[in-house]
Design a protein around this motif. Sequence first.
Motif, PDB file in Angstrom:
ATOM      1  N   TYR A 182       1.141  -1.430  -0.021  1.00  0.00           N
ATOM      2  CA  TYR A 182       0.211   0.261  -0.093  1.00  0.00           C
ATOM      3  C   TYR A 182       0.635   0.782   0.630  1.00  0.00           C
ATOM      4  O   TYR A 182       1.972   1.726   0.516  1.00  0.00           O
ATOM      5  N   ARG A 191       0.979   7.142   2.597  1.00  0.00           N
ATOM      6  CA  ARG A 191      -0.553   7.860   3.113  1.00  0.00           C
ATOM      7  C   ARG A 191      -0.530   9.302   1.833  1.00  0.00           C
ATOM      8  O   ARG A 191      -1.907   9.815   0.987  1.00  0.00           O
ATOM      9  N   THR A 202      -1.316   9.010  -1.507  1.00  0.00           N
ATOM     10  CA  THR A 202      -2.940   9.057  -2.097  1.00  0.00           C
ATOM     11  C   THR A 202      -3.986  10.003  -1.042  1.00  0.00           C
ATOM     12  O   THR A 202      -4.707  10.648  -1.954  1.00  0.00           O
ATOM     13  N   PHE A 245      -1.166   2.148  -7.659  1.00  0.00           N
ATOM     14  CA  PHE A 245      -2.405   1.199  -6.582  1.00  0.00           C
ATOM     15  C   PHE A 245      -1.669  -0.281  -7.406  1.00  0.00           C
ATOM     16  O   PHE A 245      -2.357  -1.509  -6.665  1.00  0.00           O
ATOM     17  N   MET A 273     -11.758   5.480  -5.046  1.00  0.00           N
ATOM     18  CA  MET A 273     -10.157   5.811  -5.297  1.00  0.00           C
ATOM     19  C   MET A 273     -10.277   7.142  -3.833  1.00  0.00           C
ATOM     20  O   MET A 273      -9.830   6.686  -2.560  1.00  0.00           O
ATOM     21  N   VAL A 312      -9.789   6.286  -0.208  1.00  0.00           N
ATOM     22  CA  VAL A 312      -8.782   6.822   0.491  1.00  0.00           C
ATOM     23  C   VAL A 312      -9.069   7.702   1.334  1.00  0.00           C
ATOM     24  O   VAL A 312      -8.585   7.889   3.171  1.00  0.00           O
TER      25      VAL A 312
END
Length: 280
Positions: free
Chosen positions: A137, A140, A143, A175, A242, A246
């Motif tokens: 992943y 942050r 994203t 991703f 998406m 998030v």
Amino acid sequence: MIKQGLLEFWAFGLKQAWACLFGGYLLALMLVSQYWYPFTTLHRYDFLFLAALAFQGLLLALKLESPREALVILVFHLVATVMELFKTMDGINAWAYPGQAALKLGNVPLFAGFMYSAVGSYIARVWRLFDFRFSHYPRRRWTLLLALLAYLNFFGHHYFWDLRWLLLGAVAALFWRVDIYFKVKTEHRRMPLLLGWLLVALFIWFAENIATYCKVWLYPNQVDGWQMVGIGKLGAWYLLMMLSFVLVSLIHRPQAPAKVKAALLSRLCGRFLPAGHRRP
């Protein structure tokens, strides 16, 4: 083996239906109120808003949603209402709400925000019900930046270039390595996250067709007679998926599966521990 697979598939369907509780409730209200609406002194949109608000309160009272999840759903409602106000204002007219409402802002009935909240509710609930885990992943900050750019494009493409396809490419690039691990019964199954988002976006597109058929809102080409929403709308719903994902990740931190954690720990031990302390 086949029986076990069918049982797991049945359990998967039940969990998905339970996660869609809020969204399914709203769709049911839309369908029923389209063909049978007995309240003459209460506008349909106002009824839908009050019914959605009451149901949200019931979910909290029964502890089917946590206060933190409800907070994210509130953020969804506010963010969506701002976008709705823009999309329905004179000169933009991306879509319109044909009915009357006393509880509204501008051209937008307050109920409208709950349709986006249903997406947030689904993601928050399905994350918990299936015990989501993720491999690879991204960080942050990346994203969040991508989600912000997608949100701004919903406004900006009316005045500048539509960056939708560029943003979809950025989503794929950020991703493409991410697998989502979901637990139906006892063990986690794996799926590419990009594929999972596509399946949910497709489901939202079907729900949108039901909502426009019930005349909850209408696109300009549906005013003189209903027709299906174009499949091209799927790109916008994918970006919304998406963005929604998030936002929910702010309360449900993406965690790696146990085997990925074990591999990382083993690599760290191999790098930092003296040779005599390493496992043979």
